[in-house]
Design a protein around this motif. Structure first.
Motif, PDB file in Angstrom:
ATOM      1  N   TYR A  81      -0.754  -6.823  11.771  1.00  0.00           N
ATOM      2  CA  TYR A  81      -0.493  -5.659  10.926  1.00  0.00           C
ATOM      3  C   TYR A  81      -1.483  -5.620   9.773  1.00  0.00           C
ATOM      4  CZ  TYR A  81       3.904  -4.631  13.257  1.00  0.00           C
ATOM      5  OH  TYR A  81       4.848  -4.283  14.181  1.00  0.00           O
ATOM      6  N   ALA A  82      -1.773  -4.422   9.332  1.00  0.00           N
ATOM      7  CA  ALA A  82      -2.671  -4.252   8.189  1.00  0.00           C
ATOM      8  C   ALA A  82      -1.952  -4.644   6.908  1.00  0.00           C
ATOM      9  CB  ALA A  82      -3.124  -2.789   8.093  1.00  0.00           C
ATOM     10  N   ASP A  83      -2.721  -5.130   5.962  1.00  0.00           N
ATOM     11  CA  ASP A  83      -2.195  -5.468   4.640  1.00  0.00           C
ATOM     12  C   ASP A  83      -1.740  -4.180   3.973  1.00  0.00           C
ATOM     13  OD1 ASP A  83      -1.814  -6.158   1.969  1.00  0.00           O
ATOM     14  OD2 ASP A  83      -3.607  -7.392   1.861  1.00  0.00           O
ATOM     15  N   PRO A  84      -0.490  -4.118   3.480  1.00  0.00           N
ATOM     16  CA  PRO A  84      -0.020  -2.897   2.818  1.00  0.00           C
ATOM     17  C   PRO A  84      -0.677  -2.647   1.460  1.00  0.00           C
ATOM     18  CG  PRO A  84       1.757  -4.519   3.009  1.00  0.00           C
ATOM     19  CD  PRO A  84       0.553  -5.111   3.632  1.00  0.00           C
ATOM     20  N   VAL A  85      -1.596  -3.479   1.075  1.00  0.00           N
ATOM     21  CA  VAL A  85      -2.406  -3.336  -0.139  1.00  0.00           C
ATOM     22  C   VAL A  85      -1.557  -3.010  -1.366  1.00  0.00           C
ATOM     23  CG1 VAL A  85      -4.566  -2.403  -1.066  1.00  0.00           C
ATOM     24  CG2 VAL A  85      -4.201  -2.432   1.399  1.00  0.00           C
ATOM     25  N   GLY A  86      -0.582  -3.845  -1.631  1.00  0.00           N
ATOM     26  CA  GLY A  86       0.193  -3.705  -2.850  1.00  0.00           C
ATOM     27  C   GLY A  86       1.154  -2.537  -2.909  1.00  0.00           C
ATOM     28  N   ARG A  87       1.294  -1.798  -1.847  1.00  0.00           N
ATOM     29  CA  ARG A  87       2.208  -0.643  -1.851  1.00  0.00           C
ATOM     30  C   ARG A  87       3.534  -1.074  -1.240  1.00  0.00           C
ATOM     31  NH1 ARG A  87       0.734   3.318  -5.002  1.00  0.00           N
ATOM     32  NH2 ARG A  87       1.527   4.930  -3.652  1.00  0.00           N
ATOM     33  N   TYR A  88       4.536  -1.188  -2.063  1.00  0.00           N
ATOM     34  CA  TYR A  88       5.834  -1.656  -1.591  1.00  0.00           C
ATOM     35  C   TYR A  88       6.426  -0.706  -0.555  1.00  0.00           C
ATOM     36  CZ  TYR A  88      10.449  -3.841  -1.732  1.00  0.00           C
ATOM     37  OH  TYR A  88      11.620  -4.474  -1.392  1.00  0.00           O
TER      38      TYR A  88
END
Length: 192
Positions: A149-156
């Motif tokens: 899975y891709a990193d949600p980049v800090g978006r909860y």
């Protein structure tokens, strides 16, 4: 007894340092956690794991870290007001879990320690809405990468979308009834 000249400097240094400590009497909320645990210890004759955890948090909240000092200076009633509103938002079943997660996380932005990243705020939200929220931290991100899975980049909210997808996948494949916290536990262990 009058202190000797060298002791006067020592006494003056101690008195000066003590005068800078943020006291409840002076309007500070810094020691609220300690005082609350002390009152329970006096009343009950013992303390439990939750109290020990609170004391460890209070001990770590030292005067050298900006956000921790700011949090300890907030009155507990203000902390409870902010977290209470965020919990209401997180528990709102009229919103999807990712929508509620994003809105609740946004509400916590006012709280010291919740402005950057989602580790602290997601932990608070998981405590307040255990059937709808999950902890987001570096271990969860590491496990998601391992799973492709891709990193949600800090978006909860983005993270919670992935958590909901994982719940559907696990439940469909196993007949289980996982909730977000089950995924968060799995990610913790997979990313450790």
């Amino acid at each position: 007894m009058i202190p000797a000249p060298g002791q006067r400097d020592l006494v003056a240094a101690l008195v000066d340092a003590r005068s800078r400590y943020p006291d409840i009497e002076g309007g500070s909320s810094y020691d609220e956690v300690l005082l609350e645990v002390q009152a329970r210890a006096e009343r009950d004759g013992s303390i439990g794991k939750a109290d020990i955890g609170a004391l460890m948090l209070w001990k770590r909240l030292n005067l050298s870290t900006a956000w921790t000092r700011e949090l300890n200076e907030w009155p507990d009633r203000k902390v409870r007001a902010v977290t209470g509103e965020a919990f209401e938002i997180a528990r709102d079943t009229n919103s999807t879990i990712p929508e509620a997660a994003g809105a609740a996380r946004s509400r916590l932005l006012e709280l010291p320690g919740c402005q950057h990243g989602a580790a602290v705020s997601s932990t608070l939200l998981t405590a307040g809405a255990q059937d709808r929220m999950a902890v987001y931290d570096r271990r969860a991100v590491a496990a998601l990468r391992v799973l492709g899975y891709a990193d949600p980049v800090g978006r909860y909210s983005r993270y919670m979308t992935t958590v909901c997808e994982l719940i559907e996948t696990v439940n469909a494949a196993t007949g289980a009834t996982w909730v977000p916290r089950d995924v968060d536990k799995a990610l913790l262990m997979g990313g450790s």
